[in-house]
Design a protein around this motif. Structure first.
Motif, PDB file in Angstrom:
ATOM      1  N   UNK A 150      32.818  44.486  42.203  1.00  0.00           N
ATOM      2  CA  UNK A 150      33.511  43.239  42.504  1.00  0.00           C
ATOM      3  C   UNK A 150      34.555  43.497  43.583  1.00  0.00           C
ATOM      4  N   UNK A 151      34.498  42.727  44.655  1.00  0.00           N
ATOM      5  CA  UNK A 151      35.477  42.853  45.734  1.00  0.00           C
ATOM      6  C   UNK A 151      36.758  42.136  45.312  1.00  0.00           C
ATOM      7  N   UNK A 152      37.863  42.866  45.219  1.00  0.00           N
ATOM      8  CA  UNK A 152      39.107  42.290  44.707  1.00  0.00           C
ATOM      9  C   UNK A 152      40.200  42.185  45.768  1.00  0.00           C
ATOM     10  N   UNK A 153      39.875  42.510  47.021  1.00  0.00           N
ATOM     11  CA  UNK A 153      40.849  42.379  48.109  1.00  0.00           C
ATOM     12  C   UNK A 153      40.098  42.166  49.411  1.00  0.00           C
ATOM     13  N   UNK A 154      40.728  41.436  50.325  1.00  0.00           N
ATOM     14  CA  UNK A 154      40.116  41.188  51.618  1.00  0.00           C
ATOM     15  C   UNK A 154      39.308  39.893  51.645  1.00  0.00           C
ATOM     16  N   UNK A 155      38.696  39.587  52.800  1.00  0.00           N
ATOM     17  CA  UNK A 155      37.908  38.353  52.943  1.00  0.00           C
ATOM     18  C   UNK A 155      36.757  38.296  51.928  1.00  0.00           C
ATOM     19  N   UNK A 213      36.810  47.373  30.361  1.00  0.00           N
ATOM     20  CA  UNK A 213      37.262  48.640  30.927  1.00  0.00           C
ATOM     21  C   UNK A 213      37.146  48.513  32.439  1.00  0.00           C
ATOM     22  N   UNK A 214      38.238  48.744  33.121  1.00  0.00           N
ATOM     23  CA  UNK A 214      38.241  48.608  34.583  1.00  0.00           C
ATOM     24  C   UNK A 214      37.907  49.946  35.223  1.00  0.00           C
ATOM     25  N   UNK A 215      36.914  49.933  36.112  1.00  0.00           N
ATOM     26  CA  UNK A 215      36.495  51.141  36.829  1.00  0.00           C
ATOM     27  C   UNK A 215      36.797  50.930  38.306  1.00  0.00           C
ATOM     28  N   UNK A 216      37.618  51.800  38.873  1.00  0.00           N
ATOM     29  CA  UNK A 216      37.973  51.703  40.290  1.00  0.00           C
ATOM     30  C   UNK A 216      36.893  52.373  41.122  1.00  0.00           C
ATOM     31  N   UNK A 217      36.308  51.630  42.050  1.00  0.00           N
ATOM     32  CA  UNK A 217      35.276  52.156  42.929  1.00  0.00           C
ATOM     33  C   UNK A 217      35.867  52.394  44.321  1.00  0.00           C
ATOM     34  N   UNK A 218      35.019  52.770  45.245  1.00  0.00           N
ATOM     35  CA  UNK A 218      35.489  53.054  46.596  1.00  0.00           C
ATOM     36  C   UNK A 218      36.013  51.783  47.262  1.00  0.00           C
ATOM     37  N   UNK A 219      37.032  51.961  48.110  1.00  0.00           N
ATOM     38  CA  UNK A 219      37.572  50.848  48.860  1.00  0.00           C
ATOM     39  C   UNK A 219      38.227  49.821  47.954  1.00  0.00           C
ATOM     40  N   UNK A 220      37.928  48.553  48.199  1.00  0.00           N
ATOM     41  CA  UNK A 220      38.562  47.463  47.452  1.00  0.00           C
ATOM     42  C   UNK A 220      37.655  46.935  46.343  1.00  0.00           C
ATOM     43  N   UNK A 221      36.762  47.766  45.854  1.00  0.00           N
ATOM     44  CA  UNK A 221      35.833  47.342  44.818  1.00  0.00           C
ATOM     45  C   UNK A 221      36.236  47.896  43.454  1.00  0.00           C
ATOM     46  N   UNK A 222      36.060  47.075  42.454  1.00  0.00           N
ATOM     47  CA  UNK A 222      36.259  47.482  41.067  1.00  0.00           C
ATOM     48  C   UNK A 222      35.137  46.895  40.233  1.00  0.00           C
ATOM     49  N   UNK A 223      35.046  47.370  39.003  1.00  0.00           N
ATOM     50  CA  UNK A 223      34.074  46.820  38.062  1.00  0.00           C
ATOM     51  C   UNK A 223      34.767  46.624  36.721  1.00  0.00           C
ATOM     52  N   UNK A 224      34.315  45.622  35.980  1.00  0.00           N
ATOM     53  CA  UNK A 224      34.915  45.282  34.693  1.00  0.00           C
ATOM     54  C   UNK A 224      33.803  45.265  33.644  1.00  0.00           C
TER      55      UNK A 224
END
Length: 285
Positions: free
Chosen positions: A132-137, A59-70
């Motif tokens: 988990x950072x999914x975008x950016x450096x 289940x993907x949970x969208x967090x603040x900014x470019x972070x997500x959790x699986x």
């Protein structure tokens, strides 16, 4: 058996016992179905049928900014029971991280492990454990190719089967080494030096099991001459005895470490083991 209350602290020896019981006839403290959770750094769209357990799609949970959790729910085997069922998840997270090279985590308590359905607040609570950072450096590629996911499922299944087939004493040593690798991945970004030392310690612990000391033991070319001299000189005899005692304490760790690397992971195979940081993106495209 684990502590009555884990108090949000991990004692990995308990996880080792939860993943594979020393006595298969031992009944769980509280019988019944319960689950654990696997928090991955990639999205899992289909279930993984592993030996003894099932990992459900994430289940993907969208967090603040470019972070997500699986968040993946794990159906534990029956021997785990309902008491401290999260211990199985911690062991599984260590094994999954070791087999894939991608950081996986689990919960430090079993508060959510007995619920059939998770509310939005529950999902957010789990998501905060492994953003988990999914975008950016420094980001990771969360979407993997089907071939890569199948490869990971096969690798984890094979490792679990092997861990359940070796003698229990060997199993404990392997799990401790796997945990060191897991801790290395956990600390890689916060303290790279510590992560490096943890990897070295993991290899060293296994090398002592795979390469016996006698295999790399070296005898000084002059030792026979020393024996003859010691038979005539009492002071030299004491010196030779001290030398032998010191040599007996030498575990030849460096020699065994090098022999382990040369035998099982020679330099020419390193590029196959450690993939390019952008390999996941290339595979998916």
């Amino acid at each position: 058996m684990s502590r009555a209350v884990t108090a949000d602290h991990v004692l990995f020896d308990e996880c080792i016992d939860a993943f594979r019981r020393y006595d298969a006839r031992q009944a769980p403290f509280i019988e019944g179905k319960a689950c654990s959770y696997l928090l991955t750094s990639f999205e899992l769209p289909e279930p993984w049928q592993l030996p003894h357990c099932t990992i459900h799609p994430s289940v993907r949970v969208q967090l603040q900014g470019a972070f997500s959790a699986f968040i993946c729910r794990v159906d534990n085997p029956d021997w785990v029971g309902r008491h401290n069922s999260h211990l199985y998840g911690i062991a599984l997270a260590s094994i999954a991280s070791f087999a894939t090279g991608k950081l996986c985590k689990s919960t430090r308590d079993d508060y959510l492990c007995s619920r059939q359905e998770l509310r939005d607040d529950d999902l957010l609570q789990l998501a905060l454990l492994h953003p988990v950072l999914i975008a950016g450096p420094g980001c990771v590629q969360p979407t993997l190719s089907t071939a890569r996911r199948n490869e990971y499922e096969t690798a984890i299944s094979s490792l679990i089967t092997r861990l359940h087939s070796v003698p229990y004493k060997t199993y404990v040593v392997l799990m401790q080494a796997i945990r060191l690798v897991h801790l290395s991945l956990l600390n890689k970004r916060d303290d790279f030096g510590l992560a490096y030392l943890l990897i070295v310690s993991a290899i060293e612990s296994v090398a002592q099991q795979a390469v016996k000391r006698d295999y790399v033991r070296k005898t000084h070319s002059s030792e026979q001459a020393w024996k003859l001299k010691a038979s005539e000189d009492h002071a030299f005899e004491e010196l030779l005895a001290a030398y032998r005692e010191l040599r007996g304490q030498n575990q030849y760790l460096q020699e065994r470490y090098i022999e382990f690397i040369n035998r099982f992971v020679p330099v020419e195979s390193w590029e196959e083991i450690v993939s390019h940081p952008l390999q996941d993106m290339a595979d998916y495209v």
